[in-house]
Design a protein around this motif. Structure first.
Motif, PDB file in Angstrom:
ATOM      1  N   TYR A  66     105.081  29.197  35.911  1.00  0.00           N
ATOM      2  CA  TYR A  66     103.881  29.076  35.913  1.00  0.00           C
ATOM      3  C   TYR A  66     102.838  30.127  36.285  1.00  0.00           C
ATOM      4  O   TYR A  66     101.611  30.087  35.867  1.00  0.00           O
ATOM      5  CB  TYR A  66     103.463  27.783  37.063  1.00  0.00           C
ATOM      6  N   PHE A 101      98.196  23.929  40.587  1.00  0.00           N
ATOM      7  CA  PHE A 101      98.959  23.348  39.458  1.00  0.00           C
ATOM      8  C   PHE A 101     100.098  22.677  39.852  1.00  0.00           C
ATOM      9  O   PHE A 101     100.725  22.812  40.823  1.00  0.00           O
ATOM     10  CB  PHE A 101      99.819  24.803  38.771  1.00  0.00           C
ATOM     11  N   PRO A 129     104.990  24.825  31.753  1.00  0.00           N
ATOM     12  CA  PRO A 129     103.947  26.031  31.951  1.00  0.00           C
ATOM     13  C   PRO A 129     102.988  26.044  30.622  1.00  0.00           C
ATOM     14  O   PRO A 129     101.986  26.577  30.736  1.00  0.00           O
ATOM     15  CB  PRO A 129     104.710  27.016  32.161  1.00  0.00           C
TER      16      PRO A 129
END
Length: 562
Positions: A66, A101, A129
């Motif tokens: 990520y 996230f 991701p």
């Protein structure tokens, strides 16, 4: 009486409030100039201000993956504003002024995402991701265009919004022909950046041509010393009389180290690079280096200096198959892509008809004709590629004589090849020249106002109008349509400025074809968004074609180096 006054005041307040809200919403709605159009976008009130105090919060799992996605925006802001956004501890509590996230396994598509922007924080939910990266491209497009270049601005307003998004097709590609004109790696990286901006996930490199071989193959050094260079190049269009040449040596090749670096650069932008090694046609440059691979070895082959289909192609010697397997072994060591493109298009059979080797193979293997021999050729290469755990893609000519068992077809001569392949339960990528060939002219005025092009006419609206699912396919057959690809053939595109002019904004339209469902598409609305969106391209100094901004093109855009 007093009660009536209070009621009247309340009513007036409600009307004013509703009017203010509707006006505010209308103003907000005009700011969502995202390309490709998200599947579901709900405007909200207010803005989030990204500044040097903004922190990124990564998930506890796949933290590094990520971070690769998040770093793209971090680096963008650093380049524009001069400061580096900080990361909080993974899975830290989401506070004010954060971009968080979140891994959400309920999102069914690896490329899908949910984005929530409020005045306090931004939340990005995705299954992978890759989805997070695409969400960041949406955020980037919502930011002021100043983020694309060095600026005195230290904060960036992002309009509040709720978005649920995922692509229509899993394959969304652009092919660049570097065989005819060599483009340095730094140009290719800039091009990849632009493709990532529009959530394009595949870059198809056409590496070999009659006019040049562009990849270092260590076992065959003459591909670098001979096949990578031509003595001269035709000037203007091949139809011009008399035909002229520039007399300048042109060429170059990518080392395997450079290509591995480019693959990594693309991966960091969640783009897969698919290499193409042409066979059996478009092989004159290789024959110039190794003439024994041709059907007429006494011929002095030369790397092509003009454009057009050539009769000299690889001859089906055992030495040819050894050569191609050796080449593909090195190609697969550099490119980890599932697919290896083997061309298969525009291979005249004149030399095979006169070759004892070719005719002997036809007889030995009970093949019907030279088309059957091409099928034999492709199937033999496919077996080798499959043995390495990879799959082949070929242009739709590989249908001729019988399709290789596991091949994926790129349908370029219209849709007929793609339809035929899908009906045979083969996967297909739609790239018809009538909608997806970006080497075509963009206006009816053509050469009066545009740089020289190969011919044809493909305006922005026609690209946008394409639907990759042919109506003649059943739902089961339609599932074999993996997606869509735009092709940039470079017979007449020799500079990076010219390449940008031919690519943009038509790549923007192609991106929306591949991402957005048909019921969400509207060309007038796309054009309105694009008119505002190109402020980003202007800040990036992209030499895009501006024809869509006016009804009629009258002058050649400035700064296009032909």
């Amino acid at each position: 009486m007093k009660k009536q006054q209070i009621t009247l005041q309340a009513g007036l307040f409600l009307l004013v409030s509703l009017f203010w809200q509707s006006t505010a919403w209308a103003q907000v709605a005009q700011r969502y100039d995202v390309i490709p159009q998200p599947q579901k976008l709900t405007p909200q009130l207010g803005t989030f201000t990204l500044n040097q105090n903004t922190q990124f919060v990564l998930p506890a799992k796949q933290t590094q993956e990520y971070k690769v996605a998040a770093d793209f925006l971090v680096n963008l802001v650093k380049s524009a504003a001069g400061y580096e956004l900080k990361y909080a501890k993974p899975a830290a509590k989401v506070n004010q002024n954060t971009v968080a996230f979140v891994v959400d396994t309920t999102i069914p598509n690896d490329e899908g995402y949910k984005l929530e922007v409020t005045p306090k924080a931004i939340t990005v939910k995705s299954r992978s991701p890759k989805g997070a990266f695409f969400a960041l491209q949406t955020i980037r497009q919502l930011m002021p265009a100043e983020v694309e270049s060095k600026t005195a601005t230290k904060s960036f307003a992002i309009p509040a919004v709720a978005i649920e998004d995922a692509p229509r097709f899993g394959y969304r590609g652009v092919m660049l022909d570097v065989g005819r004109y060599f483009f340095p790696v730094n140009f290719l990286k800039k091009y990849l950046d632009l493709l990532a901006f529009y959530k394009i996930n595949t870059f198809h490199m056409h590496l070999t041509e009659d006019a040049g071989w562009r990849m270092e193959i260590k076992k065959y050094p003459k591909l670098q010393s001979i096949a990578a260079w031509r003595d001269s190049t035709v000037v203007g269009h091949v139809s011009d009389k008399p035909r002229k040449y520039d007399g300048k040596r042109h060429g170059g090749f990518y080392t395997q180290k450079e290509l591995k670096d480019l693959v990594k650069y693309a991966q960091d932008r969640f783009i897969t690079i698919i290499p193409e090694i042409e066979m059996p046609g478009h092989s004159l440059a290789a024959l110039a280096a190794y003439p024994e691979l041709g059907c007429t070895p006494d011929t002095t082959y030369k790397v092509l200096t003009t454009w057009g289909i050539q009769k000299d192609i690889f001859c089906p010697h055992e030495a040819t198959f050894t050569f191609l397997q050796d080449v593909l072994t090195e190609v697969m060591a550099v490119f980890p892509s599932k697919y290896i493109h083997i061309g298969g298009d525009e291979a005249p059979k004149d030399r095979w008809k006169k070759s004892p080797v070719a005719q002997g193979l036809i007889k030995k293997n009970n093949l019907q004709d030279e088309h059957g021999l091409q099928s034999y050729f492709i199937q033999r290469i496919e077996k080798f590629v499959n043995s390495k755990g990879r799959s082949i893609i070929g242009w739709d000519e590989i249908l001729e004589g019988g399709l290789a068992p596991n091949a994926t077809v790129m349908s370029w001569r219209g849709e007929a090849g793609g339809i035929a392949a899908a009906k045979q339960n083969h996967d297909v990528i739609m790239t018809p020249n009538t909608f997806m060939y970006l080497d075509y002219y963009q206006t009816p005025q053509k050469r009066e106002v545009e740089p020289v092009a190969i011919g044809g006419l493909l305006p922005l609206e026609k690209v946008y109008s394409y639907n990759p699912i042919p109506a003649s396919l059943t739902p089961a057959e339609a599932k074999h349509i993996l997606g869509v690809q735009a092709n940039v053939w470079n017979e007449y595109i020799g500079t990076f400025d010219h390449l940008q002019h031919m690519s943009f904004p038509r790549v923007c339209a192609m991106a929306e074809v591949g991402w957005t469902t048909p019921e969400k598409k509207s060309y007038p609305q796309f054009k309105d968004r694009l008119t505002q969106h190109v402020k980003h391209l202007e800040k990036l100094q992209v030499k895009f074609a501006p024809y869509f901004l006016t009804e009629t093109a009258t002058t050649l855009p400035a700064n296009i180096n032909q």
